[in-house]
Design a protein around this motif. Structure first.
Motif, PDB file in Angstrom:
ATOM      1  N   TYR A   1       0.655  -1.477   0.084  1.00 54.78           N
ATOM      2  CA  TYR A   1       0.308  -0.194  -0.040  1.00 54.78           C
ATOM      3  C   TYR A   1       1.085   1.438  -0.319  1.00 54.78           C
ATOM      4  O   TYR A   1       0.388   2.019   0.105  1.00 54.78           O
ATOM      5  CB  TYR A   1      -1.064  -0.015   0.866  1.00 54.78           C
ATOM      6  CG  TYR A   1      -2.029  -1.150   0.699  1.00 54.78           C
ATOM      7  CD1 TYR A   1      -3.264  -1.054   0.137  1.00 54.78           C
ATOM      8  CD2 TYR A   1      -1.384  -1.804   1.626  1.00 54.78           C
ATOM      9  CE1 TYR A   1      -4.346  -2.170   0.225  1.00 54.78           C
ATOM     10  CE2 TYR A   1      -2.737  -3.348   1.035  1.00 54.78           C
ATOM     11  CZ  TYR A   1      -3.732  -3.268   0.400  1.00 54.78           C
ATOM     12  OH  TYR A   1      -4.801  -4.143   0.476  1.00 54.78           O
ATOM     13  N   GLN A   2       2.339   1.568   0.296  1.00 55.06           N
ATOM     14  CA  GLN A   2       3.067   2.315  -0.087  1.00 55.06           C
ATOM     15  C   GLN A   2       4.359   2.497  -1.553  1.00 55.06           C
ATOM     16  O   GLN A   2       4.684   2.552  -1.233  1.00 55.06           O
ATOM     17  CB  GLN A   2       4.146   2.104   0.955  1.00 55.06           C
ATOM     18  CG  GLN A   2       3.804   1.987   2.755  1.00 55.06           C
ATOM     19  CD  GLN A   2       2.489   2.859   2.990  1.00 55.06           C
ATOM     20  OE1 GLN A   2       2.661   4.347   2.458  1.00 55.06           O
ATOM     21  NE2 GLN A   2       1.363   2.508   3.639  1.00 55.06           N
ATOM     22  N   ASP A   3       3.378   0.971  -2.191  1.00 59.08           N
ATOM     23  CA  ASP A   3       4.326   1.030  -3.646  1.00 59.08           C
ATOM     24  C   ASP A   3       3.502   2.226  -4.302  1.00 59.08           C
ATOM     25  O   ASP A   3       2.880   2.089  -5.152  1.00 59.08           O
ATOM     26  CB  ASP A   3       3.795  -0.754  -4.306  1.00 59.08           C
ATOM     27  CG  ASP A   3       4.965  -0.936  -5.523  1.00 59.08           C
ATOM     28  OD1 ASP A   3       4.334   0.177  -6.300  1.00 59.08           O
ATOM     29  OD2 ASP A   3       5.229  -1.803  -5.488  1.00 59.08           O
ATOM     30  N   GLU A   4       4.415   3.152  -4.876  1.00 61.52           N
ATOM     31  CA  GLU A   4       4.101   4.352  -5.750  1.00 61.52           C
ATOM     32  C   GLU A   4       3.386   4.497  -7.261  1.00 61.52           C
ATOM     33  O   GLU A   4       2.403   4.787  -7.570  1.00 61.52           O
ATOM     34  CB  GLU A   4       5.125   5.471  -6.059  1.00 61.52           C
ATOM     35  CG  GLU A   4       5.043   5.992  -4.738  1.00 61.52           C
ATOM     36  CD  GLU A   4       6.589   6.951  -4.574  1.00 61.52           C
ATOM     37  OE1 GLU A   4       6.908   7.156  -5.657  1.00 61.52           O
ATOM     38  OE2 GLU A   4       7.047   7.661  -2.944  1.00 61.52           O
TER      39      GLU A   4
ATOM     40  N   THR B   1      -0.050   2.637  -6.508  1.00 60.62           N
ATOM     41  CA  THR B   1      -1.050   3.245  -6.477  1.00 60.62           C
ATOM     42  C   THR B   1      -0.880   4.426  -7.371  1.00 60.62           C
ATOM     43  O   THR B   1      -2.353   5.047  -7.539  1.00 60.62           O
ATOM     44  CB  THR B   1      -0.425   4.497  -5.137  1.00 60.62           C
ATOM     45  OG1 THR B   1       0.115   3.587  -4.108  1.00 60.62           O
ATOM     46  CG2 THR B   1      -1.313   5.723  -4.647  1.00 60.62           C
ATOM     47  N   SER B   2      -0.594   4.636  -8.236  1.00 60.00           N
ATOM     48  CA  SER B   2      -0.692   5.671 -10.028  1.00 60.00           C
ATOM     49  C   SER B   2      -1.513   4.657 -10.426  1.00 60.00           C
ATOM     50  O   SER B   2      -2.029   6.009 -10.757  1.00 60.00           O
ATOM     51  CB  SER B   2       0.764   6.024 -10.110  1.00 60.00           C
ATOM     52  OG  SER B   2       1.370   4.817 -10.525  1.00 60.00           O
TER      53      SER B   2
ATOM     54  N   PRO C   1      -5.441   4.763  -7.994  1.00 60.82           N
ATOM     55  CA  PRO C   1      -5.485   5.358  -6.945  1.00 60.82           C
ATOM     56  C   PRO C   1      -7.081   5.414  -5.731  1.00 60.82           C
ATOM     57  O   PRO C   1      -6.164   6.367  -4.889  1.00 60.82           O
ATOM     58  CB  PRO C   1      -5.901   6.631  -8.244  1.00 60.82           C
ATOM     59  CG  PRO C   1      -6.678   6.197  -9.106  1.00 60.82           C
ATOM     60  CD  PRO C   1      -5.625   4.016  -9.979  1.00 60.82           C
TER      61      PRO C   1
ATOM     62  N   LEU D   1      -6.168   2.709  -3.783  1.00 60.70           N
ATOM     63  CA  LEU D   1      -5.158   1.974  -1.991  1.00 60.70           C
ATOM     64  C   LEU D   1      -5.730   2.392  -1.327  1.00 60.70           C
ATOM     65  O   LEU D   1      -5.659   2.186  -0.145  1.00 60.70           O
ATOM     66  CB  LEU D   1      -4.108   2.129  -3.084  1.00 60.70           C
ATOM     67  CG  LEU D   1      -3.302   0.560  -3.819  1.00 60.70           C
ATOM     68  CD1 LEU D   1      -2.102   0.482  -4.078  1.00 60.70           C
ATOM     69  CD2 LEU D   1      -4.368  -1.103  -3.111  1.00 60.70           C
ATOM     70  N   PRO D   2      -5.585   4.081  -1.291  1.00 61.06           N
ATOM     71  CA  PRO D   2      -5.370   4.907   0.253  1.00 61.06           C
ATOM     72  C   PRO D   2      -6.735   5.049   0.929  1.00 61.06           C
ATOM     73  O   PRO D   2      -6.718   4.243   2.331  1.00 61.06           O
ATOM     74  CB  PRO D   2      -5.280   6.011   0.034  1.00 61.06           C
ATOM     75  CG  PRO D   2      -4.387   6.316  -1.115  1.00 61.06           C
ATOM     76  CD  PRO D   2      -4.723   5.195  -1.904  1.00 61.06           C
TER      77      PRO D   2
ATOM     78  N   ASN E   1      -6.765   1.143   1.983  1.00 61.83           N
ATOM     79  CA  ASN E   1      -6.113   0.877   3.147  1.00 61.83           C
ATOM     80  C   ASN E   1      -7.092   1.560   4.170  1.00 61.83           C
ATOM     81  O   ASN E   1      -6.404   0.940   5.626  1.00 61.83           O
ATOM     82  CB  ASN E   1      -4.514   1.693   2.864  1.00 61.83           C
ATOM     83  CG  ASN E   1      -3.921   1.109   4.137  1.00 61.83           C
ATOM     84  OD1 ASN E   1      -3.917  -0.110   4.230  1.00 61.83           O
ATOM     85  ND2 ASN E   1      -2.591   2.044   3.995  1.00 61.83           N
TER      86      ASN E   1
END
Length: 449
Positions: free
Chosen positions: A380-383, A386-387, A390, A392-393, A396
């Motif tokens: 969940y911190q993988d940029e 996430t890009s 979007p 994912l935040p 989480n």
């Protein structure tokens, strides 16, 4: 399509099974009995980020369900695992409706499976029957894992679903939940701020409904599992759930359930025609085509919104978790478990693949291709992920306050009752209050059977 849409008829006659075996590299013989083929489990990876161990000549079979879009990612990972470790991994792919029976029959007999993809509905059954091997020692062995990798590498609430009677049996993947997507351009044009809770969602849906042919909101309405997923997420966001820790006694709060029911019936007033015939993919397609301002859906389906090849609205969405009033964001935890068969003679090799496949790097590849999510904290911190995904935040945040799909044996029947009752309320055939009473009776009657 996702897992809960296939929870129908998994007590089909075993004789009707039509299994297809996908062989991923040249096969060799496998031993029977205990963990006799230990290989060299602490051998360092042949390439950076690769699997641990050398298992030359070991032939493993993985049991999974057939016909889903995640096969390609697993096949690629299995090919690479085989190449780097010297082992061989074959997939026994079985239609979902037959998977439980095929797995139970095989795990209870000859040692034909090494790795088993287990649905939550029958994980407890298999663990209690002794069909699965505990993996605590493997997880805690620094020599078998990448530096810093351990049980703590996973989201604790997700990893806990693979634990039974104090022992860890499985590693999770196929993680998803329900979140809210909203069109930032339409909200901005109408001067509507980002929704903070379900009241905001309903108000925005009503205000935007019908403008330029766009519906205010779309969500699953067909009785294929997702309606119960959304409803369950709304319960969770209110600190409530269908059942208590024993998985038998109903704990559904009438006030919370009524609030959830009101959301569904109110949202339906701003939804497109045919809502009750829409499954998760149908709802996502409506949103992707620009025909809805808000979408409430599962995350595998929502990935289509950000795919420019499928969506005319890619890049125009923002996502928030389901929140009711001033409460915590919440969601239903949807997942599968990767487990090792207790009668496998290749347990060390099996764990090597499980660790390799469920870690962040491999899960990121599958997530981008198919929209399913990983269970590690780093995921969940993988940029890069996430890009492209979007939401994912929001996921989480929802997973921090989540409940897993019920695993009681009677759940498929209860789920169907819940969904058809919600449909009746949406159609005005029954009141919201009566619908909640009907659901409560079903939970109490079938949950105790």
């Amino acid at each position: 399509m996702f897992a809960t849409q296939r929870q129908r008829g998994w007590y089909a006659v075993v004789a009707a099974l039509s299994a297809s075996v996908l062989v991923l590299s040249a096969c060799s013989s496998s031993d029977e009995g205990g963990d006799s083929n230990d290989g060299t489990p602490d051998a360092k990876p042949a390439a950076e980020g690769g699997p641990y161990g050398k298992f030359t000549g070991q032939d493993l079979t993985l049991s999974r369900w057939a016909g889903d879009p995640w096969t390609a990612g697993q096949k690629a990972a299995a090919d690479e695992w085989s190449k780097q470790t010297g082992g061989t991994l074959s997939l026994d792919a079985v239609p979902y409706e037959n998977l439980h029976d095929k797995q139970a029959l095989t795990l209870g007999g000859a040692a034909d499976y090494d790795i088993v993809y287990v649905h939550p509905s029958w994980f407890g059954e298999f663990a209690e029957a002794g069909y699965l091997a505990p993996i605590d020692d493997y997880l805690s062995d620094a020599k078998r894992n990448p530096p810093g990798f351990s049980a703590d590498s996973y989201l604790s609430n997700v990893l806990a679903q693979g634990k039974y009677d104090g022992k860890q049996y499985c590693l999770p993947d196929f993680v998803s939940t329900v979140v809210v997507g909203y069109r930032t351009d339409l909200f901005s044009q109408a001067g509507i701020p980002a929704p903070k809770n379900t009241d905001d969602v309903l108000a925005a849906a009503a205000k935007l409904n019908g403008k330029d042919g766009v519906a205010g909101i779309v969500m699953p309405g067909k009785a294929t599992g997702a309606v119960a997923d959304v409803f369950g997420s709304l319960l969770t966001a209110q600190g409530n759930w269908w059942y208590g820790p024993d998985g038998k006694k109903s704990t559904m709060d009438v006030k919370a359930a009524t609030k959830a029911m009101d959301f569904y019936t109110e949202a339906a007033k701003s939804a497109p025609t045919g809502l009750l015939n829409m499954a998760v993919d149908d709802a996502a397609t409506v949103a992707a085509q620009g025909k809805a301002a808000i979408v409430v859906d599962t995350t595998p389906a929502l990935s289509a919104l950000e795919d420019s090849a499928k969506s005319t609205t890619a890049g125009k969405w923002a996502y928030v978790p389901l929140t009711v009033g001033s409460g915590k964001p919440g969601g239903e935890l949807i997942y599968w478990n990767w487990c090792i068969a207790a009668n496998s003679s290749n347990k060390s090799a099996a764990y090597s693949f499980l660790q390799y496949y469920t870690d962040t790097a491999q899960q990121a590849k599958v997530a981008i291709a198919a929209g399913t999510l990983g269970a590690t904290k780093d995921f969940y911190q993988d940029e890069n992920v996430t890009s492209k995904l979007p939401f994912l935040p929001a996921v989480n945040s929802a997973l921090e306050n989540s409940n897993p799909q019920p695993s009681v044996a009677s759940w498929p029947s209860i789920q169907n009752t819940i969904e058809t009752t919600i449909q009746k309320a949406v159609q005005g055939q029954t009141s919201d209050d009566q619908a909640v009473k009907d659901i409560q009776e079903a939970l109490e009657a079938l949950g105790s059977s």
